[in-house]
Design an enzyme around this catalytic site. Structure first.
Site, PDB file in Angstrom:
ATOM      1  N   VAL A  80      32.942  38.397  45.408  1.00 45.43           N
ATOM      2  CA  VAL A  80      34.111  38.974  46.050  1.00 45.43           C
ATOM      3  C   VAL A  80      34.902  39.704  44.976  1.00 45.43           C
ATOM      4  O   VAL A  80      35.052  39.208  43.860  1.00 45.43           O
ATOM      5  CB  VAL A  80      34.987  37.893  46.714  1.00 45.43           C
ATOM      6  CG1 VAL A  80      36.212  38.520  47.375  1.00 45.43           C
ATOM      7  CG2 VAL A  80      34.188  37.098  47.733  1.00 45.43           C
ATOM      8  N   CYS A  81      35.385  40.892  45.313  1.00 49.05           N
ATOM      9  CA  CYS A  81      36.266  41.650  44.426  1.00 49.05           C
ATOM     10  C   CYS A  81      35.582  41.877  43.072  1.00 49.05           C
ATOM     11  O   CYS A  81      34.415  42.200  42.999  1.00 49.05           O
ATOM     12  CB  CYS A  81      37.599  40.913  44.310  1.00 49.05           C
ATOM     13  SG  CYS A  81      38.986  41.875  43.679  1.00 49.05           S
ATOM     14  N   THR A  82      36.311  41.676  41.970  1.00 49.67           N
ATOM     15  CA  THR A  82      35.749  41.951  40.647  1.00 49.67           C
ATOM     16  C   THR A  82      34.759  40.894  40.178  1.00 49.67           C
ATOM     17  O   THR A  82      34.189  41.024  39.092  1.00 49.67           O
ATOM     18  CB  THR A  82      36.873  42.092  39.605  1.00 49.67           C
ATOM     19  OG1 THR A  82      37.711  40.935  39.646  1.00 49.67           O
ATOM     20  CG2 THR A  82      37.703  43.342  39.879  1.00 49.67           C
TER      21      THR A  82
END
Length: 217
Positions: free
Chosen positions: A98-100
């Site tokens: 998820v995300c970075t």
């Protein structure tokens, strides 16, 4: 089914807690929260999360997930979490971020040649870990699922739930959690945010993007 979330200091808690809330409801699921050591993990929200196992003692994951956060560059440079993903990936049915958190997968060599996404501020860096940025809140390439920024983790978890347990289970979870987004400001992505919001927000990420670029170089 072992669902493993790997954490590090300064993790964005919603990257983790959103998907964990949904995936924990899958049939026969056991959630393991892993970290380098079993000690409180500081989030970016002013509170800590207690992991349930260390990287060394964590069972083999069926679903392996890493959230993002401002602590990702330090976690990559320290290296333990990257080695954990290298060890676990071969036996996992699904490798996810998820995300970075995508850059931890990338640092472990798990995004080479794959389509992927991440938080909008960092998408230009995906090529530096061998991935091909593909627009979307969730991007699926084989058994690799990557979610965009923060709240996209909920979309990712519901999509994965549909794959693992069927659409009826996923739809029931979506209803049970009343996941019916109605953003009050209509500015949830740079493509739709007004310039007076998007410009300053992009500026806020410049330093952090530079730190990520250094970590993955």
């Amino acid at each position: 089914m072992n669902i493993v979330f790997a954490l590090f200091d300064m993790v964005t808690q919603l990257d983790f807690t959103g998907p964990a809330q949904i995936l924990s409801r899958l049939p026969n699921a056991t959630v393991h929260v892993a970290a380098k050591k079993v000690r409180p993990i500081q989030t970016d929200s002013g509170f800590s999360i207690n992991p349930s196992t260390s990287f060394n003692e964590c069972p083999q994951a069926d679903i392996l997930c890493v959230p993002g956060g401002f602590g990702v560059p330090d976690a990559i440079e320290e290296g333990t979490i990257v080695e954990f993903f290298k060890r676990q990936a071969g036996g996992a049915k699904y490798i996810t971020s998820v995300c970075t958190g995508a850059f931890i997968l990338g640092a472990a060599g798990l995004l080479e040649g794959k389509r992927a996404t991440t938080h909008w501020a960092y998408t230009d860096l995906l090529k530096d870990v061998g991935a091909r940025y593909t627009e979307g809140r969730v991007v699926v390439d084989g058994n690799t699922y990557t979610g965009g920024g923060v709240t996209a983790g909920i979309d990712f978890a519901l999509m994965l739930a549909s794959e693992v347990a069927g659409k009826q289970v996923s739809a029931s979870l979506e209803l049970g959690f009343e996941y019916n987004p109605m953003p009050p400001n209509g500015s949830g992505h740079p493509s739709i945010a007004p310039d007076e919001i998007a410009g300053p927000m992009k500026d806020r990420y410049v330093e952090n993007v530079g730190m990520m670029a250094k970590a993955i170089a």
